[in-house]
Scaffold this motif. Structure first.
Motif, mmCIF file in Angstrom:
data_model
loop_
_atom_site.group_PDB
_atom_site.id
_atom_site.type_symbol
_atom_site.label_atom_id
_atom_site.label_comp_id
_atom_site.label_asym_id
_atom_site.label_seq_id
_atom_site.Cartn_x
_atom_site.Cartn_y
_atom_site.Cartn_z
ATOM 1 N N MET A 34 0.839 -1.186 0.000
ATOM 2 C CA MET A 34 0.000 0.000 0.000
ATOM 3 C C MET A 34 0.881 1.245 0.000
ATOM 4 O O MET A 34 1.757 1.396 0.837
ATOM 5 C CB MET A 34 -0.893 -0.015 1.241
ATOM 6 N N LYS A 35 0.675 2.094 -0.953
ATOM 7 C CA LYS A 35 1.485 3.307 -1.061
ATOM 8 C C LYS A 35 1.013 4.359 -0.069
ATOM 9 O O LYS A 35 -0.170 4.501 0.188
ATOM 10 C CB LYS A 35 1.416 3.864 -2.477
ATOM 11 N N GLN A 36 1.980 5.072 0.484
ATOM 12 C CA GLN A 36 1.702 6.176 1.397
ATOM 13 C C GLN A 36 2.399 7.411 0.856
ATOM 14 O O GLN A 36 3.211 7.332 -0.057
ATOM 15 C CB GLN A 36 2.203 5.849 2.798
ATOM 16 N N LYS A 37 2.093 8.556 1.448
ATOM 17 C CA LYS A 37 2.750 9.793 1.027
ATOM 18 C C LYS A 37 3.586 10.331 2.175
ATOM 19 O O LYS A 37 3.214 10.228 3.332
ATOM 20 C CB LYS A 37 1.714 10.836 0.600
ATOM 21 N N ARG A 38 4.730 10.895 1.810
ATOM 22 C CA ARG A 38 5.582 11.527 2.813
ATOM 23 C C ARG A 38 6.057 12.874 2.272
ATOM 24 O O ARG A 38 6.196 13.065 1.059
ATOM 25 C CB ARG A 38 6.758 10.645 3.194
ATOM 26 N N ASP A 84 6.395 3.231 -0.914
ATOM 27 C CA ASP A 84 5.893 1.975 -0.367
ATOM 28 C C ASP A 84 6.716 1.651 0.873
ATOM 29 O O ASP A 84 7.946 1.515 0.778
ATOM 30 C CB ASP A 84 6.037 0.875 -1.414
ATOM 31 N N PRO A 85 6.088 1.540 2.048
ATOM 32 C CA PRO A 85 6.839 1.235 3.276
ATOM 33 C C PRO A 85 7.675 -0.043 3.165
ATOM 34 O O PRO A 85 8.689 -0.174 3.842
ATOM 35 C CB PRO A 85 5.753 1.082 4.342
ATOM 36 N N TYR A 122 14.930 -1.997 2.440
ATOM 37 C CA TYR A 122 16.132 -2.087 1.630
ATOM 38 C C TYR A 122 17.092 -0.919 1.862
ATOM 39 O O TYR A 122 18.181 -0.907 1.318
ATOM 40 C CB TYR A 122 15.767 -2.143 0.140
ATOM 41 N N LEU A 123 16.689 0.054 2.665
ATOM 42 C CA LEU A 123 17.538 1.207 2.928
ATOM 43 C C LEU A 123 18.598 0.860 3.973
ATOM 44 O O LEU A 123 18.354 0.074 4.880
ATOM 45 C CB LEU A 123 16.701 2.387 3.424
ATOM 46 N N ILE A 124 19.751 1.448 3.848
ATOM 47 C CA ILE A 124 20.839 1.229 4.806
ATOM 48 C C ILE A 124 20.859 2.413 5.760
ATOM 49 O O ILE A 124 20.940 3.566 5.330
ATOM 50 C CB ILE A 124 22.186 1.101 4.070
ATOM 51 N N ASP A 125 20.797 2.144 7.054
ATOM 52 C CA ASP A 125 20.798 3.231 8.024
ATOM 53 C C ASP A 125 22.228 3.617 8.396
ATOM 54 O O ASP A 125 23.200 2.934 8.078
ATOM 55 C CB ASP A 125 19.977 2.878 9.272
ATOM 56 N N ASP A 126 22.372 4.746 9.086
ATOM 57 C CA ASP A 126 23.685 5.284 9.438
ATOM 58 C C ASP A 126 24.467 4.343 10.349
ATOM 59 O O ASP A 126 25.685 4.227 10.230
ATOM 60 C CB ASP A 126 23.529 6.651 10.121
ATOM 61 N N GLU A 127 23.777 3.686 11.262
ATOM 62 C CA GLU A 127 24.459 2.775 12.185
ATOM 63 C C GLU A 127 25.121 1.627 11.415
ATOM 64 O O GLU A 127 26.269 1.260 11.681
ATOM 65 C CB GLU A 127 23.456 2.218 13.199
ATOM 66 N N TYR A 128 24.422 1.094 10.445
ATOM 67 C CA TYR A 128 24.974 0.014 9.630
ATOM 68 C C TYR A 128 26.182 0.504 8.828
ATOM 69 O O TYR A 128 27.195 -0.194 8.731
ATOM 70 C CB TYR A 128 23.894 -0.535 8.695
#
Length: 80
Positions: free
Chosen positions: A1-5, A46-47, A52-58
């Motif tokens: 389900m697509k959301q908006k940001r 899409d949440p 698949y995003l890489i966070d700063d800690e990683y």
């Protein structure tokens, strides 16, 4: 389900305008060409894609691992 940001414009940093007069005065501004003066825009996403995003800690962990590996390799080369 697509959301908006809400996405803040990177060009004008959410101000909707950019200075055309050099610092330190900044007394003349023009509409930002990227966001057309809005400062931000809504973007569909899409949440499920966030997994698949890489966070700063990683990234920091990867950087430390690479640095440690390079240091070990240099030490081994010096011994040989």
């Amino acid at each position: 389900m697509k959301q908006k940001r809400k996405v803040e414009c990177p060009e004008c940093e959410g101000k909707g305008a950019i200075p055309i007069c050099p610092e330190p005065r900044y007394d003349e501004w023009e509409e930002c060409p990227v966001c057309e003066g809005h400062g931000s825009w809504l973007e569909e996403y899409d949440p499920q894609d966030d997994k698949y995003l890489i966070d700063d800690e990683y990234l920091e962990t990867m950087k430390r691992d690479i640095e440690d590996t390079l240091i070990e390799q240099v030490r081994k080369e010096r011994i040989i």
